[in-house]
Design a protein around this motif. Sequence first.
Motif, short mmCIF file in Angstrom:
data_model
loop_
_atom_site.label_atom_id
_atom_site.label_comp_id
_atom_site.label_asym_id
_atom_site.label_seq_id
_atom_site.Cartn_x
_atom_site.Cartn_y
_atom_site.Cartn_z
N ARG A 392 0.86 -1.18 0.00
CA ARG A 392 0.00 0.00 0.00
C ARG A 392 0.89 1.23 0.00
NH1 ARG A 392 -3.95 -0.01 3.73
NH2 ARG A 392 -3.92 -2.28 4.02
N VAL A 432 -7.71 -6.40 -4.77
CA VAL A 432 -7.43 -4.99 -5.07
C VAL A 432 -8.47 -4.13 -4.38
CG1 VAL A 432 -7.17 -3.28 -6.89
CG2 VAL A 432 -6.48 -5.64 -7.30
N GLY A 434 -9.38 -0.05 -3.93
CA GLY A 434 -9.08 1.25 -4.50
C GLY A 434 -9.58 1.33 -5.93
N ASP A 435 -9.51 2.54 -6.48
CA ASP A 435 -10.09 2.76 -7.80
C ASP A 435 -9.14 2.38 -8.94
OD1 ASP A 435 -11.65 5.77 -6.58
OD2 ASP A 435 -12.41 3.72 -6.66
N ALA A 437 -5.47 0.56 -10.29
CA ALA A 437 -4.34 -0.34 -10.02
C ALA A 437 -3.98 -1.05 -11.32
CB ALA A 437 -4.69 -1.35 -8.94
N HIS A 490 -13.39 -7.48 -6.50
CA HIS A 490 -12.09 -7.00 -6.01
C HIS A 490 -10.98 -8.02 -6.23
CE1 HIS A 490 -13.64 -3.36 -4.19
NE2 HIS A 490 -14.62 -4.07 -3.64
N LEU A 532 0.20 0.97 -8.05
CA LEU A 532 -0.88 1.38 -7.15
C LEU A 532 -1.24 2.83 -7.38
CD1 LEU A 532 0.65 -1.06 -5.67
CD2 LEU A 532 -0.48 -0.23 -3.61
N CYS A 536 -4.92 3.03 -2.71
CA CYS A 536 -5.03 1.67 -3.23
C CYS A 536 -4.21 0.72 -2.38
CB CYS A 536 -4.56 1.61 -4.68
SG CYS A 536 -4.70 -0.02 -5.44
#
Length: 546
Positions: A392, A432, A434-435, A437, A490, A532, A536
């Motif tokens: 991260r 995953v 987050g928006d 990646a 995800h 990332l 993310c």
Amino acid sequence: MAEARIPVRMNRLCCPICSQVLRNPVTIPCGHNFCMRCIQDRWGHEERSGSPCSCPECGNKFPIRPQLIENTTLADLVRDTPALKRARTWTEAGSPLCWRHNRSLDVYCCTDEKIICQVCASAEHRGHTFGFVSGERRRKQEELKNIQMKSQQILQKQEKKWKNLKKTLEQIQEEARNTEDYCEAVLAGVIDSIQRHFLSLKELIGAQEEATAARVQTSLQTLQVKMDEMRKRSAELERLAQTDVDVDFLEKWPSVRRLCEKDHLHPLGGASEDPLRPFELTKRAVDELGRQLEAFCDKEFATVSQTGMCIIADSGEQWESAGETEEDDMQHRSEASTSQSHGLSGVNNTVTEQTVEPKTRAEFLQYACSLSLDPTTAHQDLAIHAGDKEVRLSPRNDKSSTTRHPERFIQRRQVLCREGLQAERCYYEVEVKGDKAEIALAYRRMDRKSRTSLSAFGGNAYSWSLDRSTNYSVSHRGDSIQLTTSPSQHRIGVYLEFRKGALSFYEVSDSMKFLYKVEAEFTEELYPGFWLGEKCCIRICDLRQD
């Protein structure tokens, strides 16, 4: 012509120290010749005793140890003279004799595999294993018979294999022609079916033409009648307008006005719908059918080709191994080839287990591999956690303590795994959050320092990347293919077939949702990697617990 003779006595070619024929003859400063080993041993003994080096032949002493000079001319002369002597002893005696000791060659040194005399055996072959020449000949003769028998058996087996392979080759050629005819018949039937449907479609279009043309023709006739009535009405109006007598005008006006109002209230309306619309709908339907058929054919024929290539590859390996198997294995191959002449079903049954692709998650998990993140490659903005399984963004106050490593990504928030993948089939999953990646695989040598796109996953020839944002896209060499699929899960599954040159991405839930398949020629180990975006987090899933 008489054979040339070498006028040299054998004692002239003997070493004064060992009295044997010179071996590696060398010349010392006084001009005398000795075996290299003999003179070196003699001078070594003299030096150890404190005496100066001297010539064993003339006694000449040397203040320092002289340098030995190899006498190549004398070496050639020694070699030629014993050769001539050896030929003479054989010819004159009627049986082979030792050219050095003039003794019968009746001893066989098993250690050196040489025929020698008894003097040679005691002087130069101490500690070796000996036997009589006649006895060794009998043993070697038996060994020769066994080798001949085995060679004959191998030759017979190879002849049988050759015949079977030739027969198989003929069967392959025949089956190829039969398969061509069969496929042509099947596809010709499909084309004939499409042709029949096209004839039906032509009849439908003809019926549409007749019906719509009839309606338009009726409208034309009705409109013609109305137009004639309107022309008559216009003539009456014109005559009424030209009437000079007021009484006549007023008497005729009410009836003419009523007729005109009736015409105005009920004009001829246009067609209720577009008469060309049926044709447009038909073209749309056929166009969609054409796209569906083309996509279906492309997909199914690709599957047929892929299956055929897998069969060719597997068959190649099997035939390579068949060259080293015994006769019964070759017979089995021949029977399998014979069974193929009755259709493709036998071939499919043979290779189903090898060529079938996994479809369920349980089938993919059979090829699960264990991965861990390599902190030495992580960009300074990234932090590795959970036993090198999670990455991260680092808190800002932690970035200053990051150690600079030569393998670290400098310009981009990227990280690689420690493990390189090169097995025939590998599968792993990542979570995953987050928006934005990127899930990638890259060669170890990809650029990690450039400010250009060459250091980005998918921006060069050494990496392939699945980009996850509002939609998915796949990148390689700086080119991206935009997918219509939006992220709905995800968990991402990555399935690598290294030797086959295929890389597939999936969304993982209770089922496997296929996203995209990359086809390439992989020449080096592939290392999983990640990029990332803001907020993310990526975690490598432990599939052993699933």
